[in-house]
Design a protein around this motif. Structure first.
Motif, short mmCIF file in Angstrom:
data_model
loop_
_atom_site.label_atom_id
_atom_site.label_comp_id
_atom_site.label_asym_id
_atom_site.label_seq_id
_atom_site.Cartn_x
_atom_site.Cartn_y
_atom_site.Cartn_z
N LEU A 104 0.65 -1.34 0.08
CA LEU A 104 0.13 -0.03 0.28
C LEU A 104 0.76 1.27 -0.03
CD1 LEU A 104 -3.04 -0.97 2.56
CD2 LEU A 104 -2.98 -0.94 -0.10
N GLN A 105 2.19 1.43 0.40
CA GLN A 105 2.95 2.34 0.29
C GLN A 105 3.45 2.59 -1.15
OE1 GLN A 105 3.27 -0.22 2.91
NE2 GLN A 105 1.68 1.19 3.78
N GLY A 106 3.31 1.68 -2.01
CA GLY A 106 3.87 1.76 -3.42
C GLY A 106 5.29 1.01 -3.35
N ASN A 107 5.72 0.27 -2.58
CA ASN A 107 6.92 -0.36 -2.76
C ASN A 107 6.65 -1.59 -3.54
OD1 ASN A 107 8.54 1.45 -0.98
ND2 ASN A 107 7.48 0.36 0.69
N LEU A 108 7.40 -1.87 -4.65
CA LEU A 108 7.14 -3.13 -5.42
C LEU A 108 8.16 -4.01 -5.20
CD1 LEU A 108 5.62 -4.03 -8.34
CD2 LEU A 108 7.76 -3.38 -9.12
N TYR A 109 7.89 -5.45 -4.91
CA TYR A 109 8.68 -6.39 -4.77
C TYR A 109 8.84 -7.40 -6.06
CZ TYR A 109 8.27 -4.91 -0.19
OH TYR A 109 8.04 -4.10 1.19
N VAL A 110 9.92 -7.70 -6.40
CA VAL A 110 10.39 -8.49 -7.60
C VAL A 110 11.07 -9.25 -7.60
CG1 VAL A 110 11.70 -6.64 -8.67
CG2 VAL A 110 10.24 -8.28 -10.20
N VAL A 111 11.06 -10.47 -8.14
CA VAL A 111 12.26 -11.84 -8.04
C VAL A 111 12.99 -11.53 -9.37
CG1 VAL A 111 12.37 -14.19 -8.29
CG2 VAL A 111 10.20 -13.34 -7.44
N ASN A 112 14.40 -11.27 -9.21
CA ASN A 112 15.41 -10.98 -9.95
C ASN A 112 16.52 -12.33 -10.03
OD1 ASN A 112 16.74 -9.14 -11.90
ND2 ASN A 112 18.10 -8.86 -10.16
N SER A 113 17.03 -12.58 -11.23
CA SER A 113 18.11 -13.39 -11.66
C SER A 113 18.04 -14.75 -10.93
CB SER A 113 19.41 -12.52 -11.33
OG SER A 113 20.54 -13.41 -11.52
N SER A 114 17.14 -15.49 -11.15
CA SER A 114 16.47 -16.92 -10.43
C SER A 114 17.54 -18.09 -11.09
CB SER A 114 15.30 -17.25 -10.63
OG SER A 114 14.59 -16.34 -9.43
N GLY A 115 18.13 -17.93 -12.27
CA GLY A 115 18.65 -18.84 -12.96
C GLY A 115 19.93 -19.46 -12.46
#
Length: 310
Positions: A104-115
């Motif tokens: 709700l604060q506008g922070n985006l969480y994303v998964v990166n470089s999983s390989g």
């Protein structure tokens, strides 16, 4: 028609007024979703082809996994689509970004470089600052948040779901062989985690004690290893993207499966749910108020599609 009267808190009422959202009463039976809805294209062509999130203001965020290049995707960005349809790069210099979730604060969480045997969970603030909040072994893939902003991470490479607290503590929330291949992840009304298995087309439920059970398997949905892209839960009904069969499935909590949208043709055609076509539907979510569903596409020229509920 018999209708349910729902109690609305002051906070919810304020959100209602501020957002000018017209809320309709929902039948006591079923999920209240009109079968005569239509699919429309929000943007196309488009490079964002993975997980989708929508913030409280209606902005859409889409990860660009790209296509496999070795163990990772060759995408590098997360896109932001405004309510007016303007497309900008919200984040860049990433490596095959996958699942995402926004608080709700506008922070985006994303998964990166999983390989490479593990993957980073990034927090991206509204001003674009990137911070690694955790590194998860295996091939972390999908993300969801609970009401306390704890993150839950599905894993394509290991039979686990991890929990990351707001303080950055990482624990194994659930472990079960059926979870290997998991990508889509979301909560139901009872606080159970629902996980869609990309590889097997299983829909799984994890209760608050970490026990894993099978809700159902979407038969004939796995094509060349591509089964379920992502899932979202709307009014306690599960919606799953059949990435290999170009359809959207609707699954009840008792395991009843229905073909919700898509002809099965690999195309990008708007229209009524059963007449519209998708090309590799992958990411799927609704806005926080459940007024519309958004789907990204993995195939063709790419695009973001919308199903407006009311």
């Amino acid at each position: 028609m018999k209708t349910c009267i729902r109690h609305i808190s002051i906070k919810a009422l304020m959100l209602f007024v501020l957002s000018s959202i017209s809320i309709t009463l929902i039948s006591c039976y079923g999920d209240g979703i009109d079968p005569d809805l239509e699919v429309e294209t929000v943007v196309s062509p488009f490079f964002g082809n993975d997980a989708v999130s929508v913030d409280k203001d209606g902005n859409i965020y889409v990860s660009e996994f790209g296509q496999f290049a070795g163990a990772n995707g060759n995408g590098t960005r997360v896109f932001k689509i405004s309510k007016n349809g303007d497309v900008t790069e919200f984040a860049s210099n990433l490596t095959g970004p996958l699942g995402n979730a926004i608080d709700l604060q506008g922070n985006l969480y994303v998964v990166n470089s999983s390989g490479g045997g593990s993957g980073e969970i990034l927090k991206i603030t509204p001003d674009g600052t990137q911070t690694v909040v955790a590194t998860i072994s295996g091939f972390p893939s999908g993300l969801t948040l609970d009401h306390d902003n704890n993150l839950y991470v599905s894993n394509f490479g290991t039979p686990t779901v991890h929990k990351i607290t707001t303080e950055g503590e990482v624990t194994v929330y659930a472990s079960d062989p059926k979870l290997a291949g998991g990508v889509g992840i979301d909560f139901d009304r009872k606080g159970n985690l629902i996980v869609g298995n990309f590889a097997t087309a299983d829909i799984l439920s994890i209760d608050p004690e970490g026990n894993v059970s099978l809700i159902t398997t979407i038969t004939d949905a796995v094509i060349n290893g591509f089964g379920i892209g992502y899932i979202t839960v709307i009014r306690n009904t599960i919606f799953a993207t059949g990435i290999g069969v170009h359809k959207i499935f609707k699954v009840s909590m008792d395991g009843t499966i229905e073909e919700f949208a898509g002809t099965g043709d690999a195309a990008q055609t708007d229209g009524l749910l059963k007449e519209a076509s998708f090309n590799g539907p992958n990411g799927i979510t609704s806005d926080p108020y459940h007024t519309a569903m958004y789907i990204s596409e993995f195939g063709g020229t790419g695009g973001v599609r919308k199903i407006k509920f009311y």
